[in-house]
Design a protein around this motif. Structure first.
Motif, PDB file in Angstrom:
ATOM      1  N   GLU A   1     -56.517 -76.312  70.432  1.00 18.05           N
ATOM      2  CA  GLU A   1     -55.854 -77.505  69.907  1.00 18.05           C
ATOM      3  C   GLU A   1     -54.470 -77.713  70.518  1.00 18.05           C
ATOM      4  OE1 GLU A   1     -55.850 -81.017  68.150  1.00 18.05           O
ATOM      5  OE2 GLU A   1     -57.527 -79.610  68.272  1.00 18.05           O
TER       6      GLU A   1
ATOM      7  N   ARG B   1     -54.996 -78.943  74.172  1.00 22.28           N
ATOM      8  CA  ARG B   1     -56.046 -79.945  74.351  1.00 22.28           C
ATOM      9  C   ARG B   1     -55.757 -80.881  75.527  1.00 22.28           C
ATOM     10  NH1 ARG B   1     -59.604 -83.099  71.197  1.00 22.28           N
ATOM     11  NH2 ARG B   1     -59.237 -81.773  69.400  1.00 22.28           N
TER      12      ARG B   1
ATOM     13  N   SER C   1     -62.101 -83.130  67.255  1.00 23.21           N
ATOM     14  CA  SER C   1     -60.716 -82.963  66.836  1.00 23.21           C
ATOM     15  C   SER C   1     -60.677 -82.653  65.340  1.00 23.21           C
ATOM     16  CB  SER C   1     -59.921 -84.238  67.124  1.00 23.21           C
ATOM     17  OG  SER C   1     -58.582 -84.102  66.732  1.00 23.21           O
ATOM     18  N   PRO C   2     -60.043 -81.539  64.961  1.00 28.72           N
ATOM     19  CA  PRO C   2     -59.386 -80.567  65.842  1.00 28.72           C
ATOM     20  C   PRO C   2     -60.407 -79.720  66.601  1.00 28.72           C
ATOM     21  CG  PRO C   2     -59.392 -79.752  63.607  1.00 28.72           C
ATOM     22  CD  PRO C   2     -59.940 -81.150  63.537  1.00 28.72           C
TER      23      PRO C   2
END
Length: 249
Positions: A119, A122, A176-177
């Motif tokens: 995350e 990303r 996401s996440p």
């Protein structure tokens, strides 16, 4: 190898053992050629599907759960596998497939440098892949950079060429996440998982700190000097990790 837009296969369907190989982002089923040949020599029938968005397959939903659901036909009528291998994005997809496995069959699962938690990185990862599909390098450039065999360089370029920005953007925006380490906490009793992590100094994306340390039937091994594409750089390590009775040659 018998290739189509959906899968590649190696070996005889009547072989005593079966393996399912799940490729990563911007890859394709043919990328498993080297490993597949090793497995065939060990008595396996090998099947490698092409994920949605790859090898010219189109999709609109690129959630990992959807990529896994798309592979459900490979498990019809309680079809089982002795080994399932997932590389990179194929790692979380493989973990999402565990629910489809027959509970009466022991299965070895090998995850190759899976991106479990990215995350915080990303956008960096997304940028890498967008650049990859936008500015496709030649086989010679990849050879100079990675030192892979010509076969693997050609296969890598082929995979990138059959993927596009829509897939890359969809993979990152629809997940996401980006958090999949929790899938390792509920390993079924008939499944044993081995995570082969690449060397952080050689471009690993799997941070072993994100792998639960108190889970039964879960082993982790870091491969010194080996980069993210383990199936190109050290396929023998994958075969060695399966730990199944070998066929006599």
């Amino acid at each position: 190898m018998y290739a189509s837009i959906s899968a590649s296969q190696w070996g005889s369907p009547t072989a005593p053992k079966k393996a399912l190989l799940i490729h990563g982002l911007t890859e394709w089923s043919g990328a498993w050629e080297g490993l597949a040949q090793l497995l065939v020599a060990e008595g396996f029938f090998v099947v490698a599907p092409n994920l949605l968005g790859h090898a010219w397959r189109r999709g609109t939903d690129y959630r990992v759960s959807t990529l896994a659901e798309d592979l459900r036909p490979y498990f019809i009528q309680d079809t089982s596998y002795d080994v399932i291998v997932g590389h990179s994005l194929g790692g979380p997809v493989t973990l999402s497939l565990l629910q489809f496995l027959p509970k009466t069959k022991q299965t070895a699962v090998i995850l190759l440098d899976p991106p479990l938690e990215i995350e915080g990185e990303r956008e960096m990862h997304k940028g890498w892949f967008l650049n990859e599909v936008t500015n496709i390098r030649s086989t010679e450039e990849i050879d100079d950079d990675r030192g892979w065999s010509r076969r693997d360089c050609v296969l890598r370029v082929s995979g990138i060429s059959m993927c596009d920005r829509t897939t890359v953007e969809g993979i990152f925006s629809h997940n996401s996440p980006w958090s999949f380490s929790g899938l390792l906490r509920n390993i079924p009793p008939h499944v044993k998982i081995t995570v082969l992590a690449s060397d952080p100094k050689a471009g690993a994306v799997c941070d072993t700190e994100h792998i639960p340390s108190d889970v039964e039937r879960l082993n982790v091994r870091v491969l010194p000097g080996i980069g993210h594409c383990i199936h190109y750089e050290n396929p023998d390590a994958i075969v060695d990790s399966i730990q199944l009775p070998r066929a006599k040659l």
